[in-house]
Design a protein around this motif. Structure first.
Motif, PDB file in Angstrom:
ATOM      1  N   ALA A 105       0.841  -1.205   0.000  1.00 52.44           N
ATOM      2  CA  ALA A 105       0.000   0.000   0.000  1.00 52.44           C
ATOM      3  C   ALA A 105       0.876   1.256   0.000  1.00 52.44           C
ATOM      4  O   ALA A 105       0.584   2.233  -0.699  1.00 52.44           O
ATOM      5  CB  ALA A 105      -0.931   0.002   1.213  1.00 52.44           C
ATOM      6  N   ALA A 106       1.956   1.227   0.762  1.00 50.80           N
ATOM      7  CA  ALA A 106       2.871   2.371   0.803  1.00 50.80           C
ATOM      8  C   ALA A 106       3.539   2.591  -0.548  1.00 50.80           C
ATOM      9  O   ALA A 106       3.801   3.738  -0.944  1.00 50.80           O
ATOM     10  CB  ALA A 106       3.917   2.163   1.888  1.00 50.80           C
ATOM     11  N   ARG A 107       3.828   1.514  -1.289  1.00 55.20           N
ATOM     12  CA  ARG A 107       4.406   1.660  -2.629  1.00 55.20           C
ATOM     13  C   ARG A 107       3.436   2.356  -3.571  1.00 55.20           C
ATOM     14  O   ARG A 107       3.844   3.166  -4.412  1.00 55.20           O
ATOM     15  CB  ARG A 107       4.792   0.296  -3.200  1.00 55.20           C
ATOM     16  N   LEU A 108       2.152   2.051  -3.431  1.00 54.62           N
ATOM     17  CA  LEU A 108       1.160   2.722  -4.273  1.00 54.62           C
ATOM     18  C   LEU A 108       1.077   4.205  -3.934  1.00 54.62           C
ATOM     19  O   LEU A 108       0.967   5.054  -4.829  1.00 54.62           O
ATOM     20  CB  LEU A 108      -0.212   2.064  -4.110  1.00 54.62           C
ATOM     21  N   LEU A 109       1.128   4.537  -2.645  1.00 53.93           N
ATOM     22  CA  LEU A 109       1.120   5.949  -2.262  1.00 53.93           C
ATOM     23  C   LEU A 109       2.354   6.657  -2.802  1.00 53.93           C
ATOM     24  O   LEU A 109       2.265   7.770  -3.348  1.00 53.93           O
ATOM     25  CB  LEU A 109       1.057   6.077  -0.739  1.00 53.93           C
ATOM     26  N   ALA A 160     -10.357  11.173  -7.596  1.00 49.69           N
ATOM     27  CA  ALA A 160      -8.905  11.306  -7.730  1.00 49.69           C
ATOM     28  C   ALA A 160      -8.352  12.244  -6.671  1.00 49.69           C
ATOM     29  O   ALA A 160      -7.273  12.019  -6.111  1.00 49.69           O
ATOM     30  CB  ALA A 160      -8.543  11.811  -9.121  1.00 49.69           C
ATOM     31  N   ALA A 161      -9.103  13.320  -6.390  1.00 47.32           N
ATOM     32  CA  ALA A 161      -8.648  14.278  -5.374  1.00 47.32           C
ATOM     33  C   ALA A 161      -8.470  13.615  -4.024  1.00 47.32           C
ATOM     34  O   ALA A 161      -7.487  13.853  -3.317  1.00 47.32           O
ATOM     35  CB  ALA A 161      -9.650  15.429  -5.274  1.00 47.32           C
ATOM     36  N   VAL A 162      -9.413  12.768  -3.655  1.00 51.46           N
ATOM     37  CA  VAL A 162      -9.385  12.196  -2.313  1.00 51.46           C
ATOM     38  C   VAL A 162      -8.456  10.984  -2.232  1.00 51.46           C
ATOM     39  O   VAL A 162      -8.141  10.523  -1.135  1.00 51.46           O
ATOM     40  CB  VAL A 162     -10.824  11.827  -1.885  1.00 51.46           C
ATOM     41  N   ALA A 163      -7.968  10.496  -3.368  1.00 52.86           N
ATOM     42  CA  ALA A 163      -7.146   9.280  -3.387  1.00 52.86           C
ATOM     43  C   ALA A 163      -5.913   9.356  -2.481  1.00 52.86           C
ATOM     44  O   ALA A 163      -5.652   8.420  -1.720  1.00 52.86           O
ATOM     45  CB  ALA A 163      -6.745   8.929  -4.819  1.00 52.86           C
ATOM     46  N   PRO A 164      -5.097  10.427  -2.516  1.00 54.48           N
ATOM     47  CA  PRO A 164      -3.914  10.419  -1.637  1.00 54.48           C
ATOM     48  C   PRO A 164      -4.266  10.417  -0.159  1.00 54.48           C
ATOM     49  O   PRO A 164      -3.543   9.826   0.653  1.00 54.48           O
ATOM     50  CB  PRO A 164      -3.165  11.696  -2.040  1.00 54.48           C
ATOM     51  N   LEU A 165      -5.371  11.058   0.216  1.00 53.32           N
ATOM     52  CA  LEU A 165      -5.802  11.039   1.614  1.00 53.32           C
ATOM     53  C   LEU A 165      -6.254   9.649   2.017  1.00 53.32           C
ATOM     54  O   LEU A 165      -5.998   9.184   3.132  1.00 53.32           O
ATOM     55  CB  LEU A 165      -6.920  12.054   1.814  1.00 53.32           C
ATOM     56  N   SER A 166      -6.914   8.948   1.102  1.00 51.23           N
ATOM     57  CA  SER A 166      -7.322   7.567   1.370  1.00 51.23           C
ATOM     58  C   SER A 166      -6.116   6.641   1.457  1.00 51.23           C
ATOM     59  O   SER A 166      -6.034   5.775   2.342  1.00 51.23           O
ATOM     60  CB  SER A 166      -8.274   7.102   0.260  1.00 51.23           C
ATOM     61  N   LEU A 167      -5.162   6.826   0.547  1.00 52.40           N
ATOM     62  CA  LEU A 167      -3.955   6.009   0.563  1.00 52.40           C
ATOM     63  C   LEU A 167      -3.181   6.179   1.867  1.00 52.40           C
ATOM     64  O   LEU A 167      -2.682   5.206   2.445  1.00 52.40           O
ATOM     65  CB  LEU A 167      -3.071   6.376  -0.629  1.00 52.40           C
ATOM     66  N   LEU A 168      -3.084   7.419   2.336  1.00 53.00           N
ATOM     67  CA  LEU A 168      -2.374   7.660   3.586  1.00 53.00           C
ATOM     68  C   LEU A 168      -3.074   6.962   4.747  1.00 53.00           C
ATOM     69  O   LEU A 168      -2.415   6.339   5.600  1.00 53.00           O
ATOM     70  CB  LEU A 168      -2.285   9.164   3.850  1.00 53.00           C
ATOM     71  N   LEU A 206      -1.600   4.015   7.295  1.00 57.28           N
ATOM     72  CA  LEU A 206      -1.593   4.188   8.750  1.00 57.28           C
ATOM     73  C   LEU A 206      -2.511   3.196   9.458  1.00 57.28           C
ATOM     74  O   LEU A 206      -2.540   3.167  10.691  1.00 57.28           O
ATOM     75  CB  LEU A 206      -2.023   5.612   9.109  1.00 57.28           C
ATOM     76  N   GLY A 207      -3.250   2.380   8.702  1.00 57.08           N
ATOM     77  CA  GLY A 207      -4.173   1.436   9.322  1.00 57.08           C
ATOM     78  C   GLY A 207      -5.229   2.134  10.153  1.00 57.08           C
ATOM     79  O   GLY A 207      -5.634   1.637  11.206  1.00 57.08           O
ATOM     80  N   LEU A 208      -5.707   3.272   9.667  1.00 62.56           N
ATOM     81  CA  LEU A 208      -6.598   4.129  10.457  1.00 62.56           C
ATOM     82  C   LEU A 208      -8.004   3.539  10.533  1.00 62.56           C
ATOM     83  O   LEU A 208      -8.589   3.157   9.520  1.00 62.56           O
ATOM     84  CB  LEU A 208      -6.653   5.519   9.823  1.00 62.56           C
ATOM     85  N   GLY A 209      -8.540   3.455  11.752  1.00 62.62           N
ATOM     86  CA  GLY A 209      -9.895   2.961  11.967  1.00 62.62           C
ATOM     87  C   GLY A 209     -10.512   3.624  13.182  1.00 62.62           C
ATOM     88  O   GLY A 209      -9.843   4.361  13.924  1.00 62.62           O
TER      89      GLY A 209
END
Length: 728
Positions: free
Chosen positions: A604-608, A651-659, A663-666
């Motif tokens: 996932a980090a590689r995609l970001l 597309a705009a929200v993609a980098p925020l989702s990737l981050l 971070l495994g955010l829940g």
């Protein structure tokens, strides 16, 4: 997106009986236009702030799918001024263009400075012109403003021809205004009202002229307000006052949007710029509806309500602004189909694909007035409802939405499963509708290994994944409402589907799930990014995950910038195509969430990292709708797709989702807890600070940073009963 394109994106040959793709002559990459939007209005301007009015140009001031202003050209002393620079404000609300005079017999270049500042608010474009004399002598200045309105439907702008159009009426003139009107074949009269302050020295049906004398160092200012719509009347408010009032309201709205959402700061300043632009793009695309904010899909071609796009955008924005999800759920519940209508692919319980309100939609020259031709919006609606409950604990909203959720489940079970085999399939019911009705809705996007197009009814791989997740979401919702027998029943439906899906879709030789099953239940044995959505939705069996991740991340699929929609070597692979080899940021963000779900956080980090590296090379550090799938090479950026929308909501929200995936955010709202599960940081980040994370009425600021090879966490500030927990 509603877009039919063949393999050669540069030719853009439209498929029969489908929405045409934008023509290649409208390449947005060549123009690099500036975009502004508010509500149902948007503007696509040249870099000097003009609208060129040329045939085939996409530029214009649009409102509800009609171009209300197609030409706006400013001349300074009879010549087109020289562009010094143009920039959008950081919050995307204002476009500022700096220009100067050309060389003339009696005035050297660069002696006059013209600054144009414009924005859109409440169906009007407001503009301020400031002209200053930097020479050491008085100067006579003439400013010509030419304008025109073709009232073209958006589909005409995109390339569709019409056999007949309505009537343009003679312009109505006053000393400080011009009103241009058009009555369409739908009997609606549309108006473009231009108001000037102060009044120009000359005014006509297509031009206004200011004649001024400026002393050395003197500046003079004048204003233009362009109101558009079916009910535009002469306003008692002068254009200068309208400008300042609207600008105040615009800034107030932006402050409110920022206050309700979480924010991100990192150790990388360029990444911070990219995130700020992403947030500003999303806020610009948000449109206030009765039930809350709703993200329109993208500018220029999709600035309207789409179901799938809004659902995925709201999903990916859920962690930092859950109010978007509630707004999307409310609007789509309100517009949910309640009867069958083959002319627009509507069936009871089905969730909207697209809404249009232009002349052609009203006349049904296109079927998209209220169109239901997407197979995946309905399970995504149920998925988002469950995710919203998980994020907020807002059971009251879910109780109110439950009849709509139940109707959506009814569609999945009955109309969606056309042959009763347990899979949901699609096949269009109107010849004008989309042949393919998943997110890859190009006419050539679903095919067999030899390139033969699949014939319906078609069962997509990602569709079954979404249905699986929808049953689990419904189970969680009814369990929260204390209906445990129904919850158990829904969970069993999901488990049965998972077994059935694995048997029918997994292909051991390919090392992935097949793209689809055709109408004869024959597998489309094609390596595609669609299979990654099985990880996103959780239907993939754990024992398949490592192999599937490896297939998606090998060189045939992963370009270095992101995962391609189609792997190199497949029959219809073309890195310049819309859906058969390009890279879509939202697609990658969804796949990255799946990687993290199954424990592949490093991937996932590689995609970001790949998508951020792409953004570093792109105008405004803005991720577009898509870009070409050519391999990443040192020293250059990704190859743009010529007519990609930018900004585009998902597309705009993609980098925020990737981050968030990295971070495994829940969240556990019932415990007042924010979770970080196995967080990783991509190599370009040393630390991340998340501020204003909300759980119900409490707020939290959290910092995460690299500690040798691990990630550490610290709570920076806590307001209310809220806690953070990290697991490794």
């Amino acid at each position: 997106m509603l877009q039919e394109v063949g393999d050669n994106a540069l030719q853009h040959t439209p498929k029969p009986s489908a929405e045409p793709a934008p023509a290649a002559r409208t390449s947005l990459q060549e123009r690099r236009p500036r975009t502004l939007k508010h509500g149902d209005s948007f503007g696509l301007f040249g870099r000097a702030g003009d609208l060129d009015g040329q045939s085939g140009s996409p530029e214009g001031l649009f409102h509800l799918d009609t171009r209300y202003l197609s030409r706006l050209r400013v001349k300074l002393n009879g010549s087109t001024p020289v562009l010094l620079g143009s920039a959008l404000s950081a919050d995307n609300t204002t476009l500022t263009c700096d220009l100067t005079n050309t060389d003339a017999k009696d005035l050297a270049r660069g002696q006059l400075h013209l600054r144009r500042s414009k924005f859109i608010w409440n169906a009007a474009c407001h503009e301020r012109f400031a002209i200053r004399n930097f020479s050491d002598a008085p100067q006579k200045v003439r400013i010509d403003i030419a304008f025109g309105a073709d009232f073209a439907d958006l589909f005409e702008v995109r390339g569709r021809s019409r056999p007949a159009r309505g009537t343009t009426h003679p312009s109505q003139l006053t000393t400080d205004s011009v009103t241009i009107s058009y009555t369409g074949l739908d009997a609606a009269t549309r108006h473009t009202a231009l108001r000037f302050a102060p009044a120009p020295e000359k005014i006509g049906p297509h031009e206004a002229v200011y004649l001024r004398t400026l002393a050395p160092g003197e500046q003079q200012v004048f204003f233009l307000s362009i109101g558009v719509g079916e009910r535009v009347e002469a306003s008692p408010v002068a254009a200068d006052r309208a400008f300042h009032t609207a600008l105040r309201d615009t800034r107030r709205r932006e402050r409110h949007a920022r206050a309700r959402a979480a924010t991100v700061e990192t150790s990388h300043e360029v990444f911070n710029d990219a995130l700020r632009r992403a947030t500003a793009d999303l806020n610009m695309l948000l449109t206030d509806k009765k039930g809350g904010p709703y993200p329109y899909a993208g500018i220029p071609w999709f600035s309207t309500a789409f179901g799938r796009d809004a659902l995925i955008t709201a999903w990916q924005a859920l962690w930092f602004d859950p109010s978007i999800a509630l707004g999307v759920l409310n609007f789509l519940a309100e517009t949910q189909a309640d009867h069958e209508d083959a002319s627009n692919d509507a069936e009871p319980g089905k969730i909207l694909h697209e809404m249009r309100d232009g002349e052609m939609a009203r006349l049904k020259e296109v079927p998209y007035g209220r169109y239901y031709g997407s197979v995946d919006s309905t399970p995504l609606f149920v998925m988002l409802a469950g995710a919203y409950l998980d994020r907020t604990g807002d059971i009251a909203a879910l109780r109110r939405l439950w009849p709509n959720i139940e109707a959506a489940l009814g569609w999945i079970e009955h109309s969606g499963d056309r042959d009763g085999d347990g899979f949901v399939e699609y096949q269009r019911r109107t010849p004008q509708g989309l042949v393919n009705q998943g997110w890859k809705d190009s006419g050539d996007s679903i095919f067999h290994a030899d390139g033969t197009l699949a014939e319906g009814p078609i069962a997509l791989v990602e569709m079954q994944a979404y249905v699986y997740a929808a049953w689990l979401s419904a189970s969680r919702i009814v369990r929260a409402m204390d209906d445990h027998p129904k919850a158990d029943s829904f969970q069993q439906r999901a488990e049965t589907l998972r077994e059935h899906f694995d048997a029918a879709f997994w292909d051991e030789e390919l090392g992935t799930y097949v793209l689809a099953l055709d109408g004869q239940k024959q597998p489309c044995r094609v390596r595609s990014s669609n299979a990654g959505h099985a990880l996103f939705a959780g239907i993939a069996k754990p024992e398949r995950a490592r192999r599937l991740v490896g297939t998606l991340m090998n060189a045939a699929s992963f370009s270095g910038w992101g995962i391609r929609t189609l792997a190199v070597g497949e029959a219809r692979y073309n890195p310049m195509s819309y859906h058969n080899g390009s890279v879509w940021p939202h697609d990658n963000a969804m796949i990255a969430e799946g990687f993290a779900r199954y424990g592949f956080e490093a991937e996932a980090a590689r995609l970001l990292e790949g998508l951020f590296a792409a953004a570093e090379h792109l105008d405004l550090h803005r991720l577009p709708e898509l870009f070409c799938g050519f391999p990443r090479r040192n020293g250059g950026g990704p190859t743009p797709y010529p007519v990609a929308c930018a900004p585009q909501a998902w597309a705009a929200v993609a980098p925020l989702s990737l981050l968030a995936s990295c971070l495994g955010l829940g969240f556990e709202p019932e415990r007042g807890r924010v979770l970080f599960q196995r967080p990783v940081l991509p190599g370009f980040l040393e630390r991340v600070v998340l501020r204003n994370l909300r759980v119900q009425d409490a707020q939290l600021d959290v910092g995460l940073g690299r500690v040798q090879s691990q990630v550490g966490m610290a709570v920076l500030e806590r307001r209310g009963d809220i806690h953070a927990m990290m697991t490794s």
